[in-house]
Design an enzyme around this catalytic site. Structure first.
Site, PDB file in Angstrom:
ATOM      1  N   HIS A 155      18.173 -34.279  -2.962  1.00  0.00           N
ATOM      2  CA  HIS A 155      18.135 -32.825  -3.023  1.00  0.00           C
ATOM      3  C   HIS A 155      19.573 -32.312  -2.958  1.00  0.00           C
ATOM      4  O   HIS A 155      19.912 -31.442  -2.156  1.00  0.00           O
ATOM      5  CB  HIS A 155      17.256 -32.244  -1.905  1.00  0.00           C
ATOM      6  CG  HIS A 155      16.219 -31.295  -2.413  1.00  0.00           C
ATOM      7  ND1 HIS A 155      15.866 -30.137  -1.785  1.00  0.00           N
ATOM      8  CD2 HIS A 155      15.474 -31.332  -3.549  1.00  0.00           C
ATOM      9  CE1 HIS A 155      14.941 -29.516  -2.483  1.00  0.00           C
ATOM     10  NE2 HIS A 155      14.671 -30.225  -3.555  1.00  0.00           N
ATOM     11  N   HIS A 196      16.335 -33.693 -14.653  1.00  0.00           N
ATOM     12  CA  HIS A 196      15.688 -33.838 -13.356  1.00  0.00           C
ATOM     13  C   HIS A 196      14.219 -34.253 -13.498  1.00  0.00           C
ATOM     14  O   HIS A 196      13.735 -35.112 -12.765  1.00  0.00           O
ATOM     15  CB  HIS A 196      15.801 -32.516 -12.594  1.00  0.00           C
ATOM     16  CG  HIS A 196      15.264 -32.558 -11.204  1.00  0.00           C
ATOM     17  ND1 HIS A 196      15.939 -33.164 -10.180  1.00  0.00           N
ATOM     18  CD2 HIS A 196      14.121 -32.074 -10.674  1.00  0.00           C
ATOM     19  CE1 HIS A 196      15.228 -33.054  -9.065  1.00  0.00           C
ATOM     20  NE2 HIS A 196      14.124 -32.393  -9.341  1.00  0.00           N
TER      21      HIS A 196
END
Lengths: 733, 239, 97
Positions: A90, A44
């Protein structure tokens, strides 16, 4: 915490990565440092598996002020103004807690735009869920929409465009991608490069609590159902009120000219912001833990350094400006604490009670190792290209079913929950046109057009072509409102890159985007990769999402998608060889993702787009809509439903009625215009060798469609029935 | 040219929009009034804009209604100064007790942002003086708590006193259930105080003040108060 | 320092749309015998020892609740000692009582 050893695996690192850390530090990392590496080198934060592939994407543009590598990309729009934009995913937080996951996603992307010195003016959301007749998917969709609304509405940034797509391929791995667009004057453009040894480092906004510890690492793990409950502690809660104050205070603070660098605190919190800012600036930074304002007592150093508490930003300011900047945040009811300073030596040092507990080169943390993952074409790919025999179903029933499918249906239920008008810029509201149009009073009569597009179905069938189709469609949508593409940001949602078939698919998709962008001369100015979207059912449908920003010279000449006037002529332009391969019709009506999607001929595509754009700019068109899911019949039905006007239409002949009606091909548009404009328009199309077919006329309260010239209506439905099907989402969500 | 004050509370978010319309579209002087301000000296009219003041975390408008500036707004209203509360501004005026009634969550339990029609019910306010009763205006709403409520006896009192300023209606001006976007009792979209100088409404006139945004009807309310102020100024000078 | 818990609900007669929605949801899950649901909010305040209950009532009346549409209950919590919380509601209060 102070155990001497910590297994690298326990912080998500491999043995090899641990050795790399030792090599970079020349010693063993402390357990605290190892935790920091664990988060910073997660997929990430570190983009380990994607970095090399992303270099394929073209970024050059004469308008480029900032490409990838900052908080957001920035492009010049003239008059001393620029537009900053970026899209981010998200997905994992939203799978676990749809409302809070989506809300904090909105908050995070807003702060990325803010960190460029830009005032956010619009949000765009791209959402994908499992089938909505399943309770879990329906709850996820409702929660995500409510979460986006809760945050975006409170902070006063309109959500003006978006997608909502359902497919069994997103069951368990919903996708929540949000883009934010901001406006900034060139001279007020901010960046995140720390500079000036001795300059104070300020933490502004909310206090630091135990939110989302290790969230970035969590975002890089595969989801299974049990984790939905257990991971709740690592989902952050957003505070849109504080978010709004942070926007106003930061805009004011940047105007002082005393802010040297600024960055949002997102994944990996203070660790990420401090190491990236220092690494980008080639300087060091010293932080004192005691100076960080805490929300909870007795927080451990790793909790403070890795906290993902929302609504915080890190600023490097000039010493003489520190007091003034602090007073601005104070006026807005927020904290601004000096937590350290920039140092000359190339070390990130964290002090606790005066003693260093972290001391390492910022780049060592900020630049994760880069991998070349194995790639292999999926074994089943070619088998999926074979088109099975598809029986013809009742065309009217098929039309209503396709209109009611979430990907096609009007998203009123979502857009009405979003404040899409605040900031008084919205000229074409969500759903009313192929792209949203915002006016720019700063550069009147200019405007911006925004759209997002992605197609997991096409990408799963042919990742290269699917990605090219997404870029082509975004540009087509912009053309319908009269806008010329300025640039794009992408959000690449895939499964595990350690699976060679997933990685091959990813690389093909990125190559497709890159080639499409080169062909159309559109720069990719930033974006986001979300890997590990995996559920017990397997990897997510591979889904690159494109958010494209375009410019209109004069917003007053823009064009909606709905039919506007009875007696207007209806025209189809673009090549007329639709195909059922990979079509939405075969998928939604016959339940199969099958066939190889047609590729885009970008030369032809550019010519058709120029015709549409010119005609809109000259004010000739009453409506413009591109043919995408469901082909020409669905495009016509949407125009009729949006405009509340019926029509009689004869589509170009094809081997089968369903091919003529629902077959798909890129670069086709359904337009309407008054008859007295027809001759001019035909000349415009002919000048660019763009094929044109007159389909029929607007009028009446029925929609009648024929697939050939035998004067038998294949579809003859009252407009009310069309409108009801098109609004199906309102009764589901 | 009149001097308008637009009050800014923490997390007001339509303040800039109101300033834009008053200053740029209507050419008025505008002062941005901070929520800690104690005086409104020199202003001809005050607008409380929409938003989520203080996050609306307790009840919509509840915290803002107790902000320092509200004492000044109350004093300004008491001497007849025109005060317009839009959306969150309306909620604040209700919570401050400057207008009758209260807001509940929308009956649909969702935020709703959409274009609506409203019918002018009272022209006895500076903001509707130049309009006519029964006139239909098109303006957007954008709120989650706009379900106007007043207990039966209070409702009769304000109905009888003509304190309802706007009601939701259809395009033809018919006030009916289908035209009610949020469940408001008797389709109430806006009310006034007994004197008429304090008005609150849920629709956003500032979002409907330029044709390019889809409607110019909201501008009529601002033009009305400007004309009212000019008339008052002239009559004061004349006297 | 004592902790008081204030429970605020819409008055009977004021449409509680949230309560209705939750009621429906419970029914959908099979809890069909439930005959009523009210949704309200709970506010905890920590106050000095000698604080009079009237003073807390005044806080509710002036700010924490809107007496036009809401009523409230005040519970006194035991001082936080980790042994759990009082669940016994004290006298219901509403405007005019």
């Amino acid at each position: 915490m102070t155990t001497a050893t910590l297994a690298p695996e326990s912080v998500g690192l491999t043995r090899e990565e641990y050795e790399e850390i030792r090599r970079r530090l020349g010693r063993d990392p402390s357990p605290l440092e190892l935790r920091m590496f664990g988060v910073m080198w997660s997929e990430h934060c570190g983009y380990k598996h994607s970095k090399l592939t992303l270099q394929l994407l073209p970024t050059d543009s004469p308008r480029l002020l900032q490409g990838p590598g900052e908080n957001a990309g920035v492009l010049d729009i003239g008059g001393g103004w620029a537009v900053a934009f970026k899209m981010e995913s998200h997905n994992h937080p939203s799978a676990v807690d749809p409302f809070n996951g989506a809300a904090t996603g909105v908050g995070g992307i807003i702060r990325d735009i803010l960190a460029m010195g830009a005032r956010p003016i619009a949000l765009v959301d791209s959402l994908r869920f499992g089938p909505l007749h399943e309770t879990r998917s329906r709850r996820q969709a409702a929660g995500v929409i409510a979460g986006i609304a809760a945050y975006g509405n409170c902070v006063g940034i309109p959500t003006v465009a978006g997608e909502l797509v359902t497919d069994p391929g997103y069951r368990g791995t919903p996708l929540v991608n949000v883009a934010c667009v901001g406006l900034v004057r060139h001279r007020e453009l901010a960046r995140s490069r720390a500079a000036g040894p001795g300059n104070p480092v300020m933490l502004v906004g909310a206090r630091t609590g135990r939110d989302g510890i290790g969230g970035a690492a969590f975002a890089s793990e595969e989801l299974d159902t049990a984790s939905e409950r257990e991971d709740r502690a690592s989902v952050q809660i957003g505070d849109p009120f504080a978010g709004k104050l942070l926007i106003e205070a930061t805009v004011d603070a940047l105007r002082t000219g005393g802010v040297v660098a600024v960055q949002d605190l997102g994944a990996a919190g203070l660790t990420c912001a401090s190491s990236e800012m220092a690494a980008r600036g080639g300087v060091g930074m010293r932080l004192e833990l005691e100076l960080v304002p805490l929300r909870e007592e007795e927080m451990r150093p790793d909790e403070i350094l890795l906290s993902e508490s929302q609504e915080r930003m890190l600023l490097v300011v000039m010493p003489e400006a520190a007091e003034r900047v602090a007073s601005i945040y104070c006026r807005w009811g927020l904290r601004a604490d000096v937590v350290g300073e920039v140092t000359g030596g190339p070390l990130l040092t964290v002090l606790r009670a005066g003693a260093p507990i972290v001391s390492l080169p910022p780049y060592a943390l900020a630049e994760a190792p880069v991998y070349r993952p194995a790639a292999r074409e999926p074994e089943t790919l070619h088998a999926r290209w074979a088109m099975p025999e598809v029986s013809q179903t009742d065309p009217a029933q098929a039309l209503l079913a396709l209109l009611a499918a979430p990907a096609v249906a009007v998203k009123r239920v979502a857009f009405e929950q979003y404040d899409h008008m605040v900031q008084v810029r919205t000229v074409v509201a969500p759903g009313a046109g192929d792209a949203a149009v915002l006016r720019l009073p700063e550069l009147s009569p200019k405007g911006l057009a925004l759209v997002c597009d992605g197609d997991g179905r096409l990408t799963s069938l042919d990742p290269y072509r699917g990605a090219r189709r997404a870029v082509a469609e975004a540009a087509a949508n912009l053309a319908c409102v009269g806008a010329t593409p300025l640039g794009l940001t992408d959000c690449l949602n895939f499964g595990s890159p350690e699976n060679p078939e997933v990685f091959w698919t990813f690389r093909q998709a990125v190559t497709g985007i890159a080639d499409a962008c080169r062909a159309m001369k559109i720069p990719v100015v930033g974006g986001n990769v979300s890997f590990y979207n995996e559920s017990p059912d397997g990897p997510v449908l591979p889904t690159p999402v494109i958010t494209m920003v375009g410019v209109l010279e004069d917003v007053s000449s823009t064009c909606g998608a709905g039919f506007r006037r009875a007696d207007d002529m209806i025209i189809l332009i673009g090549k007329t060889d639709p195909d059922l391969a990979a079509s939405f019709y075969v998928s939604a009506v016959h339940g199969m993702h099958a066939g190889r999607p047609a590729d885009v001929d970008f030369d032809a595509h550019q010519r058709v787009l120029a015709v549409v754009r010119d005609a809109v700019a000259r004010g000739w068109l009453s409506s413009a809509h591109d043919c995408s899911e469901g082909g020409a019949a669905i495009a016509v039905a949407e125009c009729a439903a949006l405009g509340g006007l019926g029509a009689e239409v004869i589509l170009p002949a094809a081997p089968r009625a369903d091919i003529a009606l629902f077959g798909e091909a890129p670069s086709r548009f359904v337009l309407s215009l008054p008859e007295h404009r027809l001759r001019d328009f035909q000349a415009l199309a002919a000048a660019r060798s763009v094929p044109l077919t007159i389909l029929g006329r607007i009028g009446g309260d029925r929609l009648r469609l024929a697939a050939s010239t035998d004067h038998r209506w294949a579809i003859d439905l009252p407009l009310a029935e069309i409108a009801a099907a098109y609004d199906a989402l309102s009764s589901i969500l | 040219m009149m001097r308008f004050g637009v009050v800014i509370f923490p997390a007001s978010n339509c303040d800039r929009d109101c300033v834009h319309v008053l200053r740029t579209v209507l050419g008025q002087e505008v002062e941005e009034v901070w929520h800690e301000e104690q005086s409104l000296d020199g202003l001809d009219a005050v607008v409380l804009p929409g938003g989520f003041a203080y996050g609306d975390y307790l009840r919509a408008g509840a915290v803002a209604a107790r902000a320092p500036v509200m004492a000044a707004v109350r004093a300004f209203a008491q001497v007849g100064g025109p005060v317009l509360g839009i959306c969150n501004g309306f909620q604040i005026l209700l919570e401050a007790g400057m207008l009758p009634g209260a807001m509940l969550r929308n009956a649909v339990l969702r935020f709703r942002c959409t274009m609506v029609h409203v019918r002018v019910e009272s022209t006895q306010t500076p903001f509707t003086r130049t309009l006519r009763e029964g006139q239909v205006l098109q303006m957007p709403i954008a709120h989650g708590e706009g379900n106007y409520f007043a207990p039966g006896s209070l409702l009769s009192t304000i109905e009888e006193a003509g304190q309802i300023v706007l009601r939701y209606c259809d395009a033809g001006g018919r006030v009916n259930h289908g035209a009610n976007p949020n469940g408001s009792v008797r389709n109430v979209a806006g009310v006034r105080n007994p004197a008429g100088n304090v008005v609150g409404l849920m629709p956003h006139p500032e979002r409907a003040s330029e044709d390019v945004l889809g409607s110019g009807d909201g501008r009529l309310l601002f033009e009305s108060v400007i004309m009212w102020l000019e008339t008052r100024k002239r009559s004061l000078v004349g006297a | 320092m004592p902790i008081y818990r204030i429970i605020i609900e819409l008055k009977p007669g004021v449409l509680d749309a949230q309560g209705q929605a939750v009621h429906q949801g419970l029914r959908a899950l099979g809890y069909e015998t439930i005959s009523g649901v009210r949704v309200g909010k709970c506010i905890e305040i920590t106050v000095p020892d000698q604080t009079a209950r009237d003073e807390i009532d005044a806080m509710c009346e002036r700010f924490l609740a809107n007496p036009l549409i809401e009523e409230w209950w005040i519970e006194r919590d035991q001082d936080r000692d980790g042994t759990g919380r009082s669940r016994v509601p004290v006298l219901p209060r509403s405007q005019g009582s």
